[in-house]
Design a protein around this motif. Sequence first.
Motif, PDB file in Angstrom:
ATOM      1  N   GLU A  94       1.079  -1.130   0.067  1.00  0.00           N
ATOM      2  CA  GLU A  94       0.054   0.041  -0.443  1.00  0.00           C
ATOM      3  C   GLU A  94       0.842   1.234   0.150  1.00  0.00           C
ATOM      4  O   GLU A  94       1.077   2.497  -0.684  1.00  0.00           O
ATOM      5  CB  GLU A  94      -0.630  -0.158   1.091  1.00  0.00           C
ATOM      6  N   LEU A  95       1.822   1.647   0.427  1.00  0.00           N
ATOM      7  CA  LEU A  95       2.858   2.456   0.739  1.00  0.00           C
ATOM      8  C   LEU A  95       3.984   2.714  -0.332  1.00  0.00           C
ATOM      9  O   LEU A  95       4.904   1.608  -0.386  1.00  0.00           O
ATOM     10  CB  LEU A  95       3.565   1.867   2.263  1.00  0.00           C
ATOM     11  N   ASP A  96       2.945   2.920  -1.805  1.00  0.00           N
ATOM     12  CA  ASP A  96       3.877   2.771  -2.239  1.00  0.00           C
ATOM     13  C   ASP A  96       5.242   3.271  -2.956  1.00  0.00           C
ATOM     14  O   ASP A  96       6.133   3.240  -4.712  1.00  0.00           O
ATOM     15  CB  ASP A  96       3.254   2.282  -3.897  1.00  0.00           C
ATOM     16  N   GLY A  97       5.154   3.783  -2.354  1.00  0.00           N
ATOM     17  CA  GLY A  97       6.457   5.188  -2.793  1.00  0.00           C
ATOM     18  C   GLY A  97       5.739   6.224  -3.905  1.00  0.00           C
ATOM     19  O   GLY A  97       6.435   7.572  -4.112  1.00  0.00           O
ATOM     20  N   ASN A  98       4.647   6.178  -3.923  1.00  0.00           N
ATOM     21  CA  ASN A  98       4.074   7.003  -5.075  1.00  0.00           C
ATOM     22  C   ASN A  98       3.087   8.733  -4.147  1.00  0.00           C
ATOM     23  O   ASN A  98       2.921   9.565  -4.896  1.00  0.00           O
ATOM     24  CB  ASN A  98       3.183   6.251  -6.165  1.00  0.00           C
ATOM     25  N   ASP A  99       2.991   8.423  -3.324  1.00  0.00           N
ATOM     26  CA  ASP A  99       2.103   8.727  -2.516  1.00  0.00           C
ATOM     27  C   ASP A  99       2.537  10.443  -2.524  1.00  0.00           C
ATOM     28  O   ASP A  99       1.921  11.956  -2.487  1.00  0.00           O
ATOM     29  CB  ASP A  99       1.643   8.909  -1.111  1.00  0.00           C
ATOM     30  N   PRO A 100       4.384  10.947  -2.097  1.00  0.00           N
ATOM     31  CA  PRO A 100       4.502  12.337  -2.774  1.00  0.00           C
ATOM     32  C   PRO A 100       4.444  13.558  -3.802  1.00  0.00           C
ATOM     33  O   PRO A 100       4.348  14.089  -3.432  1.00  0.00           O
ATOM     34  CB  PRO A 100       5.995  11.829  -1.879  1.00  0.00           C
TER      35      PRO A 100
ATOM     36  N   LEU B  65      -4.776  11.653  -6.886  1.00  0.00           N
ATOM     37  CA  LEU B  65      -4.506  11.835  -7.976  1.00  0.00           C
ATOM     38  C   LEU B  65      -3.722  12.438  -8.114  1.00  0.00           C
ATOM     39  O   LEU B  65      -2.352  12.940  -7.739  1.00  0.00           O
ATOM     40  CB  LEU B  65      -5.464  13.728  -7.491  1.00  0.00           C
ATOM     41  N   TRP B  66      -3.355  11.517  -9.252  1.00  0.00           N
ATOM     42  CA  TRP B  66      -1.633  11.851 -10.103  1.00  0.00           C
ATOM     43  C   TRP B  66      -1.201  12.449 -10.838  1.00  0.00           C
ATOM     44  O   TRP B  66      -2.603  12.804 -11.992  1.00  0.00           O
ATOM     45  CB  TRP B  66      -1.692  10.533 -10.851  1.00  0.00           C
TER      46      TRP B  66
END
Length: 153
Positions: A43-49, A68-69
């Motif tokens: 779930e913590l895939d490194g994309n949130d930031p 939202l990407w």
Amino acid sequence: MTATLPYTVDVRRLDAFSARELYAMLKMRVDVFVVEQNCPYPELDGNDPDCLHLRLLDGEELLACARLWRPTPDAHPRIGRVAVSPDHRGKRLGEALMREAIAECQKAYPNETIELSAQSHLQRFYASFGFEPISAEYLEDGIPHVDMLRPVQ
């Protein structure tokens, strides 16, 4: 049909969250995607930031959230990690969350197609917002998915 709860919309980058706000959002996502769906995946895939995070709130209580990407040279803006609190299901918050997510994408990235990866059983739900399937069904973390696009409207 049950009416949508009153809610406020909050959209911000990851760095703008307090530790408690971040914990609540990540806990909801893990509770829904990992525990409830019995799907062990990162779930913590490194994309949130790199994403905007949209939340529906009742006061300080988190009702629903989405990630939202931003667009890249290879991809359209994308909506993901769409989750409604198990305590608030059946109140049309999924619809409200999607309306807000689409509006935010259109505001931030006007005249762009929006994409998402839908769990296959939710294809009709996303189609009600103008998303159209563009792929065959595939497995992602053991769950059937289909890619969908919402053309500029």
